[in-house]
Design an enzyme around this catalytic site. Structure first.
Site, PDB file in Angstrom:
ATOM      1  N   LEU A 153     -10.583 -48.643 -26.682  1.00 15.10           N
ATOM      2  CA  LEU A 153     -11.319 -48.312 -27.908  1.00 15.10           C
ATOM      3  C   LEU A 153     -11.374 -49.494 -28.856  1.00 15.10           C
ATOM      4  CD1 LEU A 153      -9.229 -47.961 -30.522  1.00 15.10           C
ATOM      5  CD2 LEU A 153      -8.710 -45.822 -29.411  1.00 15.10           C
ATOM      6  N   ALA A 252     -21.354 -65.427 -33.436  1.00 11.88           N
ATOM      7  CA  ALA A 252     -20.471 -66.503 -33.913  1.00 11.88           C
ATOM      8  C   ALA A 252     -19.900 -66.136 -35.279  1.00 11.88           C
ATOM      9  CB  ALA A 252     -21.256 -67.801 -33.993  1.00 11.88           C
ATOM     10  N   CYS A 260      -5.237 -56.503 -31.345  1.00 13.24           N
ATOM     11  CA  CYS A 260      -5.282 -56.558 -29.874  1.00 13.24           C
ATOM     12  C   CYS A 260      -5.570 -57.940 -29.312  1.00 13.24           C
ATOM     13  CB  CYS A 260      -6.307 -55.562 -29.360  1.00 13.24           C
ATOM     14  SG  CYS A 260      -5.785 -53.862 -29.622  1.00 13.24           S
ATOM     15  N   LYS A 263      -2.908 -60.860 -29.645  1.00 14.85           N
ATOM     16  CA  LYS A 263      -1.633 -60.628 -28.943  1.00 14.85           C
ATOM     17  C   LYS A 263      -1.848 -60.464 -27.434  1.00 14.85           C
ATOM     18  CE  LYS A 263      -0.832 -55.614 -29.136  1.00 14.85           C
ATOM     19  NZ  LYS A 263      -1.065 -55.276 -27.744  1.00 14.85           N
TER      20      LYS A 263
HETATM   21  N1  LIG Z   1      -5.520 -50.603 -32.152  1.00 17.61           N
HETATM   22  C1  LIG Z   1      -6.404 -50.828 -31.198  1.00 17.61           C
HETATM   23  O1  LIG Z   1      -7.577 -51.103 -31.441  1.00 17.61           O
HETATM   24  C2  LIG Z   1      -5.981 -50.731 -29.757  1.00 17.61           C
HETATM   25  C3  LIG Z   1      -6.969 -50.620 -28.761  1.00 17.61           C
HETATM   26  C4  LIG Z   1      -6.563 -50.520 -27.428  1.00 17.61           C
HETATM   27  C5  LIG Z   1      -5.219 -50.561 -27.102  1.00 17.61           C
HETATM   28  N2  LIG Z   1      -4.283 -50.695 -28.104  1.00 17.61           N
HETATM   29  C6  LIG Z   1      -2.875 -50.697 -27.722  1.00 17.61           C
HETATM   30  O2  LIG Z   1      -2.353 -49.405 -28.004  1.00 17.61           O
HETATM   31  C7  LIG Z   1      -0.979 -49.506 -28.440  1.00 17.61           C
HETATM   32  C8  LIG Z   1      -0.832 -48.857 -29.808  1.00 17.61           C
HETATM   33  O3  LIG Z   1      -1.609 -49.586 -30.729  1.00 17.61           O
HETATM   34  P1  LIG Z   1      -1.905 -49.037 -32.188  1.00 17.61           P
HETATM   35  O4  LIG Z   1      -2.854 -49.983 -32.814  1.00 17.61           O
HETATM   36  O5  LIG Z   1      -2.244 -47.592 -32.112  1.00 17.61           O
HETATM   37  O6  LIG Z   1      -0.449 -49.197 -32.854  1.00 17.61           O
HETATM   38  P2  LIG Z   1       0.064 -48.595 -34.235  1.00 17.61           P
HETATM   39  O7  LIG Z   1       1.061 -49.559 -34.752  1.00 17.61           O
HETATM   40  O8  LIG Z   1      -1.091 -48.217 -35.089  1.00 17.61           O
HETATM   41  O9  LIG Z   1       0.787 -47.238 -33.811  1.00 17.61           O
HETATM   42  C9  LIG Z   1       1.948 -47.183 -33.080  1.00 17.61           C
HETATM   43  C10 LIG Z   1       2.713 -45.941 -33.492  1.00 17.61           C
HETATM   44  O10 LIG Z   1       3.836 -45.783 -32.616  1.00 17.61           O
HETATM   45  C11 LIG Z   1       4.929 -45.322 -33.399  1.00 17.61           C
HETATM   46  N3  LIG Z   1       6.185 -45.590 -32.688  1.00 17.61           N
HETATM   47  C12 LIG Z   1       6.824 -46.767 -32.520  1.00 17.61           C
HETATM   48  N4  LIG Z   1       7.928 -46.602 -31.774  1.00 17.61           N
HETATM   49  C13 LIG Z   1       7.978 -45.295 -31.462  1.00 17.61           C
HETATM   50  C14 LIG Z   1       8.897 -44.495 -30.699  1.00 17.61           C
HETATM   51  N5  LIG Z   1       9.939 -45.034 -30.109  1.00 17.61           N
HETATM   52  N6  LIG Z   1       8.647 -43.177 -30.586  1.00 17.61           N
HETATM   53  C15 LIG Z   1       7.567 -42.631 -31.169  1.00 17.61           C
HETATM   54  N7  LIG Z   1       6.677 -43.322 -31.907  1.00 17.61           N
HETATM   55  C16 LIG Z   1       6.885 -44.632 -32.047  1.00 17.61           C
HETATM   56  C17 LIG Z   1       4.790 -46.065 -34.702  1.00 17.61           C
HETATM   57  O11 LIG Z   1       5.518 -45.436 -35.734  1.00 17.61           O
HETATM   58  C18 LIG Z   1       3.278 -46.015 -34.909  1.00 17.61           C
HETATM   59  O12 LIG Z   1       2.892 -44.869 -35.616  1.00 17.61           O
HETATM   60  C19 LIG Z   1      -0.652 -50.986 -28.415  1.00 17.61           C
HETATM   61  O13 LIG Z   1      -0.074 -51.310 -27.187  1.00 17.61           O
HETATM   62  C20 LIG Z   1      -2.016 -51.649 -28.515  1.00 17.61           C
HETATM   63  O14 LIG Z   1      -2.043 -52.936 -27.929  1.00 17.61           O
HETATM   64  C21 LIG Z   1      -4.632 -50.762 -29.407  1.00 17.61           C
END
Ligand SMILES: NC(=O)c1ccc[n+]([C@@H]2O[C@H](COP(=O)([O-])OP(=O)(O)OC[C@H]3O[C@@H](n4cnc5c(N)ncnc54)[C@H](O)[C@@H]3O)[C@@H](O)[C@H]2O)c1
Length: 447
Positions: A153, A252, A260, A263
């Protein structure tokens, strides 16, 4: 609509977890959401959504009782068999993905045993599935399956991307587990790629790295355009019409940001290095992106000379429009560089209220409107292409300013209209002139 016998669990309700949970509920599933952040769960229970994502509030309201929120792993494990993991995997100081939150989840779930299926939505390095299974085995836990179901997403369009994705990727050790995940998403019509866990993990990293490469590529083309008098916007359109290239991610600008791309590109580079392979192309992609943010400062200096004492207005701070996410936003580097050169920086972003985030923007004055930001400014830099900046009355802006320089970091503005209001206009790889009387051509979306 497919109905799971038991609710589906979602662990970590940030941008990905919450949207996943709400969309699963929209598809008819009961969903239990768990997060370690008590304040966040408290807010969600009261119907307050901690992130800004178009369409999410409406779907969440529609889902009603199909969505439950908890901080208790016991409750989650009592109620759910299938558990999506969507915790954050930020970069560690070495550039590798920090998997400590994933490991914590595995310990919590493993410690409760039982017949379960972990479905990894977080972006994790190739080999993570194998490591999780080895960890569970070392804990003496049996009966926990594992699938990779990476998320593609885009923030700002997250609901649509989850409900209408280009593809669903399912990496599995066991076909039955893969079927379970596939059935959960069966309300969605799209290509489903069923593969091994390692391949699914790599599809996610390779996709993000490719998109980041496309952005750094067009940014370098833009930089060359500035030297040779070509216009990158039309170059991008001309390139993008070739279906082998496609128009997306050829816009550009001042570089990619967000939680994302930076990292994940770094993590893939590290992953390759750890396996003994030097991924040269990614080094260049990363370096070009770093330099692109800094080039804006040099461009400004060419226009206004030394920045000491100059007033610079930043329009937009979030890493892209339609999100409140500031992670790795270009604005952070830009604001810091401008301040280091002695400029006084004022900024407006519709999602970043005055007084917020002094940690990211020390010494930057945040205001509540674009016109307040430009008040008395020598120069304006458009950092985030929020739609309202496309509607600005540039004559009114000119009246409020001391100087007359606009740098359009996203090639978003109508350069001719800005220039007609009495500004010097600089885009990235473009002078912003309309071409043959046409309105500016815009290539496809960016991250
Ligand atoms: N944000 C994006 O656009 C996106 C898109 C695709 C993939 N991702 C991937 O998805 C994953 C999540 O990204 P995000 O942006 O939603 O992160 P985020 O920081 O918004 O949310 C992560 C959530 O996990 C919770 N958390 C942390 N440790 C925890 C635990 N042990 N138990 C329960 N909850 C816990 C945090 O409190 C937080 O609410 C990452 O690996 C990211 O790379 C993100």
């Amino acid at each position: 609509m497919p109905q799971q016998q038991r609710p589906v669990g979602v662990i970590g309700v940030g941008y990905v977890g919450l949207v996943t949970a709400v969309c699963l509920a929209h598809l008819g599933h009961e969903v239990v959401c768990l997060d370690v952040d008590e304040a966040k769960i408290d807010d969600l229970r009261r119907g307050r959504i901690p992130i800004y994502e178009p369409g999410l509030a409406e779907l969440m309201a529609d889902a009603g009782e199909r969505l439950a929120f908890t901080t208790s792993y016991d409750e989650l494990c009592d109620r759910c068999r299938v558990l999506f993991v969507a915790v954050d995997t930020p970069p560690s100081p070495s550039g590798d993905a920090d998997l400590s939150r994933v490991e914590r989840v595995v310990r919590e779930i493993g410690g409760r045993g039982g017949d379960r299926l972990l479905v990894m939505k977080s972006t994790v390095p190739v080999g993570t599935g194998d490591r999780v299974m080895a960890e569970l085995e070392a804990m003496g836990v049996e009966g926990i399956g594992y699938c990779s179901n990476p998320e593609f997403l885009r923030e700002g369009a997250a609901v649509d991307d989850v409900l209408r994705p280009d593809r669903i990727v399912i990496g599995e050790y066991d076909q039955h587990d893969g079927d379970t995940v596939s059935e959960l998403w069966s309300g969605i019509e799209t290509e489903v790629v069923r593969t091994s866990v390692a391949t699914a993990e790599m599809i996610k990293y390779a996709s993000n790295a490719f998109l980041a490469t496309k952005i750094s590529f067009i940014n370098e083309i833009a930089n060359v355009c500035e030297h040779v008098g070509a216009d990158v916007r039309t170059v991008a359109v001309g390139m993008g019409l070739d279906h082998r290239i496609g128009p997306s991610f050829l816009q550009a600008g001042i570089g990619y940001g967000g939680s994302c791309f930076p990292k994940d590109v770094q993590a893939l580079k590290q992953l390759a290095g750890n396996s003994g392979y030097h991924f040269q192309l990614l080094n260049a992609v990363i370096e070009v992106n770093h330099l692109q943010k800094r080039r804006v400062v040099a461009k400004l200096q060419e226009r206004v000379g030394r920045l000491r004492g100059k007033r610079v207005a930043l329009l937009g701070l979030t890493f892209k429009p339609n999100t409140d996410d500031l992670r790795e936003a270009a604005s952070i580097v830009l604001a810091a560089r401008l301040r280091a050169e002695g400029a006084k920086v004022t900024a407006f972003d519709p999602m970043v209220p005055p007084g917020s985030r002094p940690d990211l923007f020390p010494g930057v004055k945040l205001v509540t409107s674009a016109l307040d930001a430009v008040d008395g400014a020598d120069a304006v830099i458009l950092v985030t292409e929020w739609p309202e900046f496309g509607q600005l009355d540039w004559r009114a802006v000119r009246d409020r300013m001391r100087g007359h320089h606009v740098i359009d970091g996203r090639n978003y503005l109508d350069g001719a209209a800005v220039a007609a209001a009495g500004f010097s206009y600089d885009g990235i790889g473009t002078t912003g002139d309309t071409l043959g009387g046409e309105t500016p051509l815009v290539a496809g979306e960016r991250s």
